[in-house]
Design an enzyme around this catalytic site. Structure first.
Site, PDB file in Angstrom:
ATOM      1  N   CYS A   1       0.862  -1.185   0.000  1.00 16.37           N
ATOM      2  CA  CYS A   1       0.000   0.000   0.000  1.00 16.37           C
ATOM      3  C   CYS A   1       0.900   1.238   0.000  1.00 16.37           C
ATOM      4  O   CYS A   1       1.918   1.282   0.679  1.00 16.37           O
ATOM      5  CB  CYS A   1      -0.936   0.102   1.188  1.00 16.37           C
TER       6      CYS A   1
ATOM      7  N   ARG B   1       3.593  -0.299  -4.961  1.00 17.50           N
ATOM      8  CA  ARG B   1       3.359  -0.837  -3.618  1.00 17.50           C
ATOM      9  C   ARG B   1       2.038  -1.590  -3.519  1.00 17.50           C
ATOM     10  O   ARG B   1       1.730  -2.176  -2.480  1.00 17.50           O
ATOM     11  CB  ARG B   1       3.385   0.290  -2.586  1.00 17.50           C
TER      12      ARG B   1
ATOM     13  N   TRP C   1      -2.778  -2.646  -1.641  1.00 15.88           N
ATOM     14  CA  TRP C   1      -2.512  -4.073  -1.796  1.00 15.88           C
ATOM     15  C   TRP C   1      -3.316  -4.731  -0.691  1.00 15.88           C
ATOM     16  O   TRP C   1      -3.024  -4.539   0.504  1.00 15.88           O
ATOM     17  CB  TRP C   1      -1.025  -4.371  -1.638  1.00 15.88           C
TER      18      TRP C   1
ATOM     19  N   ASN D   1      -1.360   2.420   5.533  1.00 16.60           N
ATOM     20  CA  ASN D   1      -0.504   1.331   5.072  1.00 16.60           C
ATOM     21  C   ASN D   1      -0.061   0.565   6.314  1.00 16.60           C
ATOM     22  O   ASN D   1       0.422   1.177   7.266  1.00 16.60           O
ATOM     23  CB  ASN D   1       0.716   1.898   4.329  1.00 16.60           C
ATOM     24  N   GLY D   2      -0.230  -0.744   6.295  1.00 17.93           N
ATOM     25  CA  GLY D   2       0.179  -1.545   7.454  1.00 17.93           C
ATOM     26  C   GLY D   2      -0.923  -2.522   7.813  1.00 17.93           C
ATOM     27  O   GLY D   2      -1.861  -2.736   7.037  1.00 17.93           O
TER      28      GLY D   2
ATOM     29  N   GLU E   1      16.792 -18.009  -9.001  1.00 14.89           N
ATOM     30  CA  GLU E   1      16.303 -16.678  -9.364  1.00 14.89           C
ATOM     31  C   GLU E   1      15.623 -16.707 -10.740  1.00 14.89           C
ATOM     32  O   GLU E   1      14.567 -16.113 -10.937  1.00 14.89           O
ATOM     33  CB  GLU E   1      17.470 -15.678  -9.348  1.00 14.89           C
TER      34      GLU E   1
ATOM     35  N   LYS F   1      11.742 -15.637 -11.409  1.00 14.71           N
ATOM     36  CA  LYS F   1      11.410 -14.589 -12.383  1.00 14.71           C
ATOM     37  C   LYS F   1      10.365 -15.106 -13.362  1.00 14.71           C
ATOM     38  O   LYS F   1       9.407 -14.446 -13.676  1.00 14.71           O
ATOM     39  CB  LYS F   1      12.695 -14.200 -13.117  1.00 14.71           C
TER      40      LYS F   1
ATOM     41  N   GLU G   1       6.895 -15.716 -11.687  1.00 11.09           N
ATOM     42  CA  GLU G   1       6.355 -14.474 -11.135  1.00 11.09           C
ATOM     43  C   GLU G   1       5.642 -13.634 -12.195  1.00 11.09           C
ATOM     44  O   GLU G   1       4.581 -13.083 -11.938  1.00 11.09           O
ATOM     45  CB  GLU G   1       7.546 -13.682 -10.564  1.00 11.09           C
TER      46      GLU G   1
ATOM     47  N   HIS H   1      15.685 -37.683  -8.119  1.00  9.63           N
ATOM     48  CA  HIS H   1      15.190 -38.200  -6.841  1.00  9.63           C
ATOM     49  C   HIS H   1      13.710 -37.903  -6.666  1.00  9.63           C
ATOM     50  O   HIS H   1      13.207 -37.827  -5.550  1.00  9.63           O
ATOM     51  CB  HIS H   1      16.007 -37.627  -5.684  1.00  9.63           C
TER      52      HIS H   1
ATOM     53  N   LYS I   1       5.429  -4.540  -4.550  1.00  8.50           N
ATOM     54  CA  LYS I   1       6.882  -4.372  -4.580  1.00  8.50           C
ATOM     55  C   LYS I   1       7.504  -4.497  -3.190  1.00  8.50           C
ATOM     56  O   LYS I   1       8.565  -5.061  -3.029  1.00  8.50           O
ATOM     57  CB  LYS I   1       7.208  -3.007  -5.197  1.00  8.50           C
TER      58      LYS I   1
HETATM   59  C1  F6R Z   1      11.012 -11.009  -6.934  1.00 14.99           C
HETATM   60  C2  F6R Z   1      11.114 -10.001  -5.891  1.00 14.99           C
HETATM   61  C3  F6R Z   1      10.879 -10.431  -4.497  1.00 14.99           C
HETATM   62  C4  F6R Z   1      11.746  -9.621  -3.527  1.00 14.99           C
HETATM   63  C5  F6R Z   1      11.352  -9.962  -2.088  1.00 14.99           C
HETATM   64  C6  F6R Z   1      12.205  -9.222  -1.083  1.00 14.99           C
HETATM   65  O1  F6R Z   1      11.236 -10.454  -8.197  1.00 14.99           O
HETATM   66  O2  F6R Z   1      11.349  -8.853  -6.156  1.00 14.99           O
HETATM   67  O3  F6R Z   1      11.069 -11.794  -4.329  1.00 14.99           O
HETATM   68  O4  F6R Z   1      13.088  -9.929  -3.768  1.00 14.99           O
HETATM   69  O5  F6R Z   1      10.011  -9.641  -1.884  1.00 14.99           O
HETATM   70  O6  F6R Z   1      12.029  -7.855  -1.203  1.00 14.99           O
HETATM   71  P1  F6R Z   1      13.103  -6.855  -0.638  1.00 14.99           P
HETATM   72  O7  F6R Z   1      14.342  -7.051  -1.433  1.00 14.99           O
HETATM   73  O8  F6R Z   1      12.504  -5.498  -0.842  1.00 14.99           O
HETATM   74  O9  F6R Z   1      13.302  -7.207   0.806  1.00 14.99           O
END
Ligand code: F6R
Length: 576
Positions: A2, A27, A74, A98-99, A450, A454, A457, A473, A571
């Protein structure tokens, strides 16, 4: 999660509020809303969906005023509906939040049993409490409300009796008080405000009253406090899409520069001095950089090291203490689990070091030591340049600033240039598949984690990463004819091992793709080979991740997905 914003100025602030909301949309983008003090009192406009949906609603009926608040949501408590969209209103109070208010249900039962609520949100409880405790002094209403809340909050508040004052309160969620040439603002992130002149962070249970001429910040007893503005800013690498269709592609392209700036900014200091063991704690992609870091600390520095997922670590009663160096990695510096893990590590007497992209964020502030990555603001929800910048810091910590490391930005640039078009074509093939597998060993496995994240996601295709030797396995039963298996091979010492695993899946009909260091490309057979520059096995994750990012991007694009704002995500993850 948020985003909140508010402004009091001398002219209509609605343009600033909407522009700010667009910058905060990363956010959360479930719904958006504004409340503005008009000549006829406070007007609210809310819409489900993105800021564009809110703008559409405002097109024919745009309330104007010099005092307004806004919110991008969010959803945590309550479905994605207009009734649950912020701002919320009760009696004389209107607020954005927010929270999470953890005791909302108990407060509802204690103070408002049987009362009608127009939303399912915890925020409405807060607004109702403000109104309940208000006897003519908003500061007192805020203090009494905060005294009964548990959880985290950043609040922007309007009171019908105070058409010239914007109120704000925070505890556990970020909230900045920002002065600009035009007015005074509050925002979850300084990037939401054009041309900030000074930025001050509200600490836990502080609140603020902003008028057109002054800002006063109070502590929880209601005493005014003097606070020094933050000095560091997020460091601008371009904030627009740089001519690309999506922020994600623009940010992929910014990686060489993000890494170059980060390498230049890491102090020449041996941060891991005296550490008997190292524990790296983070979430998601940041955790994946920790997998690389831990391997490097063990193999190069010969210090016992491992990476932990923050949401597990915080409840695991970990065996750490003096002698342990705990490294916390976070782009946002706000991730709730990582922050809680940091606090736990401090309680247990471990030394703490944070690798963070947002200066002034909670994790950056609370850690004993901090190294700032210089990726600039990252807007796309799927991280790319922050991941690369975090890796760069681990290289500095584990290897020192070697010549080879100095050449890494150029190698990342080459990896992008040489793979962009190829990955677009591979993506067309992948887009038609149900399951995608990434395999590799050691650092190739770490970077594959990773790549797989990606892919799932942003494309919503099911994707999994496995240590190459582990597939047989159990997981190999999922490999159907035509399923893409993407193997990363950048370390000659284990090449033949991963090559055998690739043969095993090929024998079961898999479509095999190899991401290989250039000098190894001819030594491993696959249906399709992508090459990355020869930077040596230790630095290879930085270049191997590039085709993974590009394949994910183009696959999501081929499938028509919302690349910068994948469904259900936000984010910064400020809830556990
Ligand atoms: C994936 C992604 C998330 C963040 C995770 C941690 O693309 O961006 O997996 O890496 O939510 O976020 P931060 O780095 O802000 O603690």
């Amino acid at each position: 999660m948020c985003g909140i914003i508010g402004e009091i100025g001398k002219v209509n602030v609605m343009g600033d509020i909407l522009e700010g909301l667009k910058k905060l949309e990363y956010r959360g983008y479930d719904s958006a809303g504004v409340a503005v003090f008009t000549d006829a009192g406070v007007r609210r406009v809310r819409a489900v969906g993105s800021i564009a949906a809110l703008e559409e609603k405002l097109r024919n009926d745009a309330p104007a005023g010099t005092l307004a608040i806004g919110h991008s949501r969010w959803a945590t408590n309550g479905k994605v509906t207009e009734a649950n969209a912020h701002p919320h209103r009760a009696g004389k109070f209107t607020a954005v939040h927010n929270g999470i208010i953890e005791n909302a249900a108990a407060l509802k039962a204690e103070y408002f049993a049987g009362a009608a609520f127009e939303s399912e949100t915890d925020t409405e409880v807060v607004v109702k409490l403000l109104d309940r405790f208000y006897t003519g002094d908003v500061g007192e209403a805020i203090r009494r409300t905060e005294a009964v809340l548990t959880g985290s909050w950043a609040l922007g508040i309007l009171c019908d009796d105070c058409p010239g004052t914007l109120f704000a309160a925070a505890s556990g969620s970020p909230l900045l008080v920002i002065e600009t040439g035009n007015g005074r603002c509050i925002a979850s992130d300084a990037g939401a405000v054009q041309d900030p002149v000074s930025v001050t962070k509200l600490e836990n249970r502080e609140y603020a009253a902003l008028t057109a001429n002054a800002v006063t910040i109070y502590n929880e007893k209601g005493e005014p406090v003097q606070k020094a503005p933050l000095t560091a800013t997020a460091g601008a690498l371009t904030l627009d899409k740089g001519g690309y269709e999506h922020y994600m592609m623009s940010e992929i392209m910014q990686q060489p520069e993000a890494v170059r700036r980060t390498l230049a900014a890491v102090p020449d200091e041996d941060y891991i001095r005296d550490a008997r063991e190292i524990v790296i704690v983070a979430c998601g992609s940041a955790y994946h950089t920790g997998l690389v870091g831990a391997r490097l600390f063990e193999s190069v520095r010969r210090i016992r090291a491992h990476a932990e997922i923050a949401s597990e670590f915080r409840y695991a009663d970990p065996l750490i203490g003096p002698g342990t160096l705990c490294i916390f990695v976070s782009q946002s510096g706000e991730t709730a689990d990582t922050l809680a893990a940091l606090r736990l590590a401090k309680e247990k007497g471990a030394r703490t070091l944070a690798i963070v992209n947002v200066p002034g964020s909670a994790i950056a502030t609370e850690s004993d030591e901090v190294i700032l990555t210089r990726a600039g603001r990252e807007i796309a929800v799927a991280t790319t340049k922050a991941y690369s910048a975090q890796l760069a810091v681990f290289y500095c910590l584990a290897l020192g600033k070697t010549e080879a490391l100095g050449r890494l930005p150029e190698a990342i640039y080459t990896a992008i240039a040489e793979n962009d078009e190829k990955c677009r074509r591979v993506a067309e093939r992948i887009a038609g598949c149900r399951n995608i597998f990434f395999i590799g060993r050691l650092l190739d496995n770490a970077v594959s984690q990773e790549g797989s994240l990606k892919m799932k996601e942003i494309s919503y295709l099911n994707s999994q990463a496995y240590a190459a030797g582990e597939l047989k396995h159990g997981t190999i039963s999922l490999v159907e004819p035509g399923a893409p298996v993407i193997a990363t091979v950048t370390d000659e010492t284990i090449l033949t091992k991963t090559a055998s695993n690739l043969h095993e899946v090929k024998a079961r009909g898999a479509f095999t793709i190899v991401i290989a260091a250039k000098h190894l490309a001819d030594k491993i057979e696959a249906d399709l080979t992508l090459t990355v520059p020869d930077v040596g096995p230790l630095l290879a994750p930085s270049v191997a991740v590039v085709p993974m990012q590009l394949m994910s991007y183009y696959t999501a694009k081929a499938l028509g997905c919302e690349i910068d704002k994948p469904r259900n995500l936000a984010k910064s993850v400020t809830v556990e």
